[in-house]
Design a protein around this motif. Structure first.
Motif, PDB file in Angstrom:
ATOM      1  N   PHE A 325      57.256  38.175  46.441  1.00  0.00           N
ATOM      2  CA  PHE A 325      55.924  38.438  46.970  1.00  0.00           C
ATOM      3  C   PHE A 325      54.927  37.420  46.400  1.00  0.00           C
ATOM      4  CE2 PHE A 325      58.288  42.230  47.618  1.00  0.00           C
ATOM      5  CZ  PHE A 325      57.740  42.847  48.739  1.00  0.00           C
ATOM      6  N   PRO A 326      53.748  37.305  47.009  1.00  0.00           N
ATOM      7  CA  PRO A 326      52.765  36.312  46.546  1.00  0.00           C
ATOM      8  C   PRO A 326      52.497  36.418  45.045  1.00  0.00           C
ATOM      9  CG  PRO A 326      52.041  37.279  48.604  1.00  0.00           C
ATOM     10  CD  PRO A 326      53.251  38.061  48.191  1.00  0.00           C
ATOM     11  N   LYS A 327      52.402  35.277  44.387  1.00  0.00           N
ATOM     12  CA  LYS A 327      52.235  35.256  42.935  1.00  0.00           C
ATOM     13  C   LYS A 327      50.952  35.951  42.485  1.00  0.00           C
ATOM     14  CE  LYS A 327      52.489  32.167  38.958  1.00  0.00           C
ATOM     15  NZ  LYS A 327      51.378  32.809  38.247  1.00  0.00           N
ATOM     16  N   GLU A 328      49.892  35.885  43.331  1.00  0.00           N
ATOM     17  CA  GLU A 328      48.647  36.509  42.920  1.00  0.00           C
ATOM     18  C   GLU A 328      48.748  38.032  42.870  1.00  0.00           C
ATOM     19  OE1 GLU A 328      47.886  34.826  47.152  1.00  0.00           O
ATOM     20  OE2 GLU A 328      49.121  34.375  45.402  1.00  0.00           O
ATOM     21  N   HIS A 329      49.860  38.582  43.383  1.00  0.00           N
ATOM     22  CA  HIS A 329      50.051  40.036  43.333  1.00  0.00           C
ATOM     23  C   HIS A 329      50.919  40.481  42.164  1.00  0.00           C
ATOM     24  CE1 HIS A 329      49.270  40.436  47.964  1.00  0.00           C
ATOM     25  NE2 HIS A 329      48.208  40.059  47.274  1.00  0.00           N
ATOM     26  N   TRP A 330      51.527  39.545  41.472  1.00  0.00           N
ATOM     27  CA  TRP A 330      52.507  39.921  40.452  1.00  0.00           C
ATOM     28  C   TRP A 330      51.916  40.840  39.393  1.00  0.00           C
ATOM     29  CZ3 TRP A 330      55.748  34.904  39.089  1.00  0.00           C
ATOM     30  CH2 TRP A 330      56.456  34.514  40.240  1.00  0.00           C
ATOM     31  N   ARG A 331      50.748  40.464  38.888  1.00  0.00           N
ATOM     32  CA  ARG A 331      50.170  41.259  37.810  1.00  0.00           C
ATOM     33  C   ARG A 331      49.821  42.666  38.282  1.00  0.00           C
ATOM     34  NH1 ARG A 331      48.584  40.264  32.875  1.00  0.00           N
ATOM     35  NH2 ARG A 331      49.077  38.063  33.180  1.00  0.00           N
ATOM     36  N   GLN A 332      49.298  42.784  39.495  1.00  0.00           N
ATOM     37  CA  GLN A 332      48.985  44.124  40.004  1.00  0.00           C
ATOM     38  C   GLN A 332      50.245  44.965  40.199  1.00  0.00           C
ATOM     39  OE1 GLN A 332      47.532  41.338  41.175  1.00  0.00           O
ATOM     40  NE2 GLN A 332      45.548  41.752  42.116  1.00  0.00           N
ATOM     41  N   ILE A 333      51.344  44.298  40.582  1.00  0.00           N
ATOM     42  CA  ILE A 333      52.573  45.037  40.861  1.00  0.00           C
ATOM     43  C   ILE A 333      53.167  45.629  39.594  1.00  0.00           C
ATOM     44  CG2 ILE A 333      54.978  44.800  41.618  1.00  0.00           C
ATOM     45  CD1 ILE A 333      53.993  42.755  43.689  1.00  0.00           C
ATOM     46  N   TRP A 334      53.297  44.828  38.549  1.00  0.00           N
ATOM     47  CA  TRP A 334      54.025  45.336  37.388  1.00  0.00           C
ATOM     48  C   TRP A 334      53.208  45.473  36.111  1.00  0.00           C
ATOM     49  CZ3 TRP A 334      53.082  41.363  34.290  1.00  0.00           C
ATOM     50  CH2 TRP A 334      53.206  40.044  34.754  1.00  0.00           C
ATOM     51  N   SER A 335      51.941  45.056  36.140  1.00  0.00           N
ATOM     52  CA  SER A 335      51.154  45.157  34.912  1.00  0.00           C
ATOM     53  C   SER A 335      49.920  46.018  35.108  1.00  0.00           C
ATOM     54  CB  SER A 335      50.752  43.761  34.424  1.00  0.00           C
ATOM     55  OG  SER A 335      49.977  43.854  33.245  1.00  0.00           O
ATOM     56  N   ASN A 336      49.077  45.624  36.041  1.00  0.00           N
ATOM     57  CA  ASN A 336      47.842  46.373  36.284  1.00  0.00           C
ATOM     58  C   ASN A 336      48.125  47.489  37.303  1.00  0.00           C
ATOM     59  OD1 ASN A 336      45.166  47.085  36.166  1.00  0.00           O
ATOM     60  ND2 ASN A 336      44.492  45.520  37.588  1.00  0.00           N
ATOM     61  N   ASN A 337      49.032  48.384  36.937  1.00  0.00           N
ATOM     62  CA  ASN A 337      49.555  49.396  37.845  1.00  0.00           C
ATOM     63  C   ASN A 337      48.533  50.528  38.021  1.00  0.00           C
ATOM     64  OD1 ASN A 337      50.955  51.495  39.062  1.00  0.00           O
ATOM     65  ND2 ASN A 337      52.874  51.008  38.021  1.00  0.00           N
ATOM     66  N   PRO A 338      48.027  50.754  39.241  1.00  0.00           N
ATOM     67  CA  PRO A 338      47.040  51.819  39.435  1.00  0.00           C
ATOM     68  C   PRO A 338      47.609  53.207  39.176  1.00  0.00           C
ATOM     69  CG  PRO A 338      47.748  50.952  41.555  1.00  0.00           C
ATOM     70  CD  PRO A 338      48.335  50.058  40.506  1.00  0.00           C
ATOM     71  N   GLN A 339      48.940  53.347  39.321  1.00  0.00           N
ATOM     72  CA  GLN A 339      49.565  54.650  39.108  1.00  0.00           C
ATOM     73  C   GLN A 339      49.446  55.085  37.648  1.00  0.00           C
ATOM     74  OE1 GLN A 339      51.473  55.957  41.937  1.00  0.00           O
ATOM     75  NE2 GLN A 339      51.190  57.890  40.877  1.00  0.00           N
TER      76      GLN A 339
END
Length: 414
Positions: A325-339
């Motif tokens: 997936f796009p690199k700019e989404h990586w941190r949101q996916i596995w680090s800045n997790n809203p869950q």
């Protein structure tokens, strides 16, 4: 000729301009008390102080009642009777006006995680000593309509490119004992790029049947366009995702995975191993991520942590799915997790309650908390840009297979 007649409108205007600010309240009080006096006379069968054969009751002084009006709070003198009671229900609502005035306060306290007993104490400090614990719970049920609307709304703000799912366990009193129930919930990124809470359900256990029902409910309400689901590796959850969202990639939650991995190494080495694994996610591009993963596996094997090395090696495809997936989404996916943030907020509110009296009370409180959080997310800035979301939705067409990436990583490391 001198006009000796007074203009009533002019006189009243002058009085309102020059008189004490309490004049209007005094006028309203006097008018209301005159009406109540006439009403009480009718109930008694004769005017106050008048001897009459038609009299059926007598006055017995007054009792004071606070009356909230648009001109302020007025202390009314309500006539008392020697026999029976008199109450001007055409003017006041018996014993409910104050309670309704505090509904918002009680509901807000309940949503903030204040227990029923503490809410009762709070209300008493506000001047209502007769509001019982059962009444507090009844008032809190006013939230049910709001929560039901939130839980059953159409999911029409898609496509929901990314979705996070998790379960929390809460204590509920059932059948004379305390049991654990699973709160299943999910968060997604909608078509506008904002985070949105998709749904919540209670299940007796975190099993495949519960998760399958949960995902089917979301799909029936309109969940669509999902490209990736992030969650832990609960077998029932993963199978339910694959059954209801065909074509969606599955990313193993980094936070949950790290907890599992660290159980494979001695406590003294856990910090070192955690630091090594984090380097995998700090790489600048997909090829570097896979190559670093291979190096860390080898380092763990060399250091004597073969169980951890095997665990990390077997989890490669699921743990590194984000690289497609796009690199700019990586941190949101596995680090800045809203869950994870939502879980902390739910825990903060529910820990105060401790043991819930019913499952409905769990839904009421957690649903209200989620609705509040969803409103907050809706007005904040976008979590992901529209351009990058569009890019994510076409990523499957040109991404290499994870097994091919792993082979390339092995060749790069020799």
């Amino acid at each position: 000729m001198i006009n000796d007649r007074m203009d009533v409108n002019e006189w009243l205007r002058k009085q309102l301009e020059e008189a004490d600010p309490d004049l209007l309240r005094e006028m309203v009080r006097s008018f209301a008390e005159t009406l109540m006096s006439a009403d009480a006379d009718e109930v008694c069968g004769a005017p106050y102080g008048t001897v009459s054969p038609d009299r059926v009751n007598r006055r017995n002084g007054y009792r004071t009642r606070r009356w909230d009006t648009r001109v302020g709070t007025i202390d009314l003198r309500i006539p008392k009777l020697r026999e029976g009671t008199y109450f001007p229900d055409w003017l006041l609502d018996a014993r409910t006006r104050a309670e309704r005035a505090f509904v918002q306060c009680v509901a807000e306290a309940y949503v903030r995680g204040v227990s029923t007993r503490r809410v009762e104490g709070l209300v008493e400090t506000l001047g209502i000593a007769s509001l019982s614990k059962s009444q507090v719970s009844e008032i809190a049920k006013d939230l049910d309509e709001l929560v039901d609307d939130f839980r059953n709304r159409r999911l029409d703000r898609g496509p929901y490119t990314y979705v996070w799912a998790d379960a929390l366990f809460l204590k509920v009193r059932e059948g004379g004992r305390v049991v654990n129930v699973a709160l299943l919930h999910a968060v997604g990124v909608n078509g506008d790029g904002h985070r949105e809470i998709l749904g919540l359900e209670l299940s007796t256990a975190e099993d495949g049947a519960g998760w399958l029902s949960f995902w089917r409910g979301l799909v029936a309400r309109g969940l669509s366009g999902v490209q990736m689901v992030v969650s832990d590796d609960h077998t029932g959850l993963v199978e339910a995702i694959r059954a209801t969202l065909p074509g969606a990639a599955w990313q193993r939650c980094r936070t949950h995975y790290m907890r599992n991995l660290l159980t494979k190494v001695p406590k003294a080495a856990q910090q070192m191993v955690a630091t090594m694994v984090r380097t995998i996610f700090a790489q600048p591009d997909p090829d570097s991520v896979w190559a670093q993963h291979r190096r860390v596996v080898d380092q763990l094997e060399t250091a004597g942590f073969s169980d951890a090395a095997t665990h990390l090696d077997e989890a490669a495809a699921d743990l590194l799915a984000f690289t497609g997936f796009p690199k700019e989404h990586w941190r949101q996916i596995w680090s800045n997790n809203p869950q994870e943030r939502l879980n902390r907020e739910i825990r903060r509110r529910t820990d105060v309650v401790g043991i819930f009296p019913t499952r409905a009370s769990v839904i009421r409180l957690v649903g209200a908390v989620m609705a509040e959080q969803d409103d907050e997310w809706a007005i904040t800035r976008r979590y992901m840009s529209l351009e990058s979301l569009a890019q994510a939705r076409i990523r499957i067409l040109d991404q290499p297979d994870p097994d091919d990436q792993e082979v390339a990583a092995l060749e790069a490391t020799g």
